[in-house]
Design an enzyme around this catalytic site. Structure first.
Site, PDB file in Angstrom:
ATOM      1  N   HIS A   1     109.875  18.813  48.621  1.00 48.85           N
ATOM      2  CA  HIS A   1     110.293  18.088  49.822  1.00 48.85           C
ATOM      3  C   HIS A   1     110.999  19.055  50.754  1.00 48.85           C
ATOM      4  CE1 HIS A   1     113.588  15.780  51.992  1.00 48.85           C
ATOM      5  NE2 HIS A   1     112.467  15.346  52.541  1.00 48.85           N
ATOM      6  N   SER A   2     110.609  19.063  52.036  1.00 49.81           N
ATOM      7  CA  SER A   2     111.303  19.850  53.058  1.00 49.81           C
ATOM      8  C   SER A   2     111.338  21.327  52.667  1.00 49.81           C
ATOM      9  CB  SER A   2     112.706  19.267  53.267  1.00 49.81           C
ATOM     10  OG  SER A   2     113.311  19.770  54.433  1.00 49.81           O
ATOM     11  N   LEU A   3     112.526  21.917  52.470  1.00 48.90           N
ATOM     12  CA  LEU A   3     112.616  23.314  52.029  1.00 48.90           C
ATOM     13  C   LEU A   3     111.798  23.523  50.758  1.00 48.90           C
ATOM     14  CD1 LEU A   3     113.851  26.198  51.953  1.00 48.90           C
ATOM     15  CD2 LEU A   3     115.791  25.195  50.713  1.00 48.90           C
TER      16      LEU A   3
ATOM     17  N   HIS B   1     112.453  11.580  57.329  1.00 49.81           N
ATOM     18  CA  HIS B   1     112.270  12.812  56.553  1.00 49.81           C
ATOM     19  C   HIS B   1     112.440  12.583  55.053  1.00 49.81           C
ATOM     20  CE1 HIS B   1     112.071  17.084  55.965  1.00 49.81           C
ATOM     21  NE2 HIS B   1     113.318  17.185  55.550  1.00 49.81           N
TER      22      HIS B   1
END
Length: 287
Positions: free
Chosen positions: A101-103, A263
């Site tokens: 997720h994300s990073l 997000h």
């Protein structure tokens, strides 16, 4: 919410990492990576909904219950890449899949591009490429980063008088999350200190990066990914405002799903977690 999870630790040569284990021991091997300033609890809703996977949800160094890097180290993407491979070595996994997720999605993409022989599949949640920077801004970025590193020794993390104030702060962070999501992240991310609670995360994680990849760099990384990819985009997420994502995905055989939510759609509520799980269960069921 309640869930059953096993805790484990990995002693690497330079840092000790903590992780949650989900799923059957003989399941498909998956290392799951969280976003910036989050922790393994980001998968608390999603992982129990995934079928047939052996998920090792790491706390990145400097996050959650993992150790911090030495004072002369930084928290660069490249260090995280090596850490993931070292964890895979500890697990005895020659080939494995990545969930991010994300990073965590960014790290997953870079690793799949760099060592394609090790990565079976990528399951990404609103994360694909790092923030980019072109060459003409490199000197200023380096100078700003160096000045920030010199100044960080005088900074202190905030202390919250009680858990409620810490949860409220996380709900209203750089990326807002729901109350339940904030409570889950805080459960693993807070520690008691004189005067209340503060975050376990290393304050150096808030420092600006010394250098950024150019967009040409990230194009090449995305093109170098050889394994199957399932990419979940949040309709109100961070990637929705990146105009060049469409050009990056053009011609790529990625399984792309745009789902409603922000997000942290996989963590904010059960419905969002189930929608992401539906995508990933279909993805991992394909042989």
């Amino acid at each position: 919410m309640t869930f059953s999870v096993e805790e484990t630790r990995f002693s690497l040569p330079h840092v000790e990492l903590a992780a949650h284990l989900f799923g059957p021991e003989d399941g498909i091997p998956v290392i799951a990576l969280h976003g910036w300033l989050d922790n393994a609890m980001t998968y608390a809703r999603l992982a129990p909904k995934l079928k047939g996977l052996r998920i090792v949800a790491l706390d990145f160094p400097g996050h959650g219950h993992s150790g911090h890097y030495a004072s002369n180290s930084s928290y660069s993407m490249w260090e995280y890449l090596e850490d993931v491979l070292l964890v895979a070595e500890k697990l005895g996994w020659e080939r494995f899949s990545l969930m991010g997720h994300s990073l965590g999605g960014i790290i997953s993409t870079l690793l799949a591009a760099a060592v394609p022989e090790r990565i079976e599949r990528l399951a990404l949640i609103d994360g694909l490429i790092p923030f980019t920077g072109e060459a003409d801004g490199a000197a200023k970025r380096l100078g700003d980063a160096l000045r920030a590193r010199l100044a960080v020794r005088d900074k202190r993390k905030p202390v919250y008088a009680d858990l409620e104030r810490a949860v409220q702060a996380r709900m209203q962070g750089v990326v807002a999350v729901s109350r339940e999501a904030a409570e889950l992240l805080a459960q693993r991310g807070l520690e008691p200190v004189p005067g209340g609670y503060t975050w376990r995360s290393d304050i150096r994680l808030t420092l600006p990066s010394v250098m950024r990849l150019t967009f040409a760099h990230v194009e090449q990384f995305v093109r170098s990914v050889q394994c199957p990819v399932s990419l979940v985009l949040a309709a109100q997420g961070q990637m929705a405002v990146e105009p060049r994502i469409a050009s990056l995905l053009e011609g790529r055989h990625f399984d792309v799903h745009t789902l409603p939510g922000g997000h942290h759609l996989h963590l904010n509520e059960e419905a969002g977690a189930q929608q992401v799980a539906d995508c990933f269960n279909r993805f991992f069921a394909v042989t």
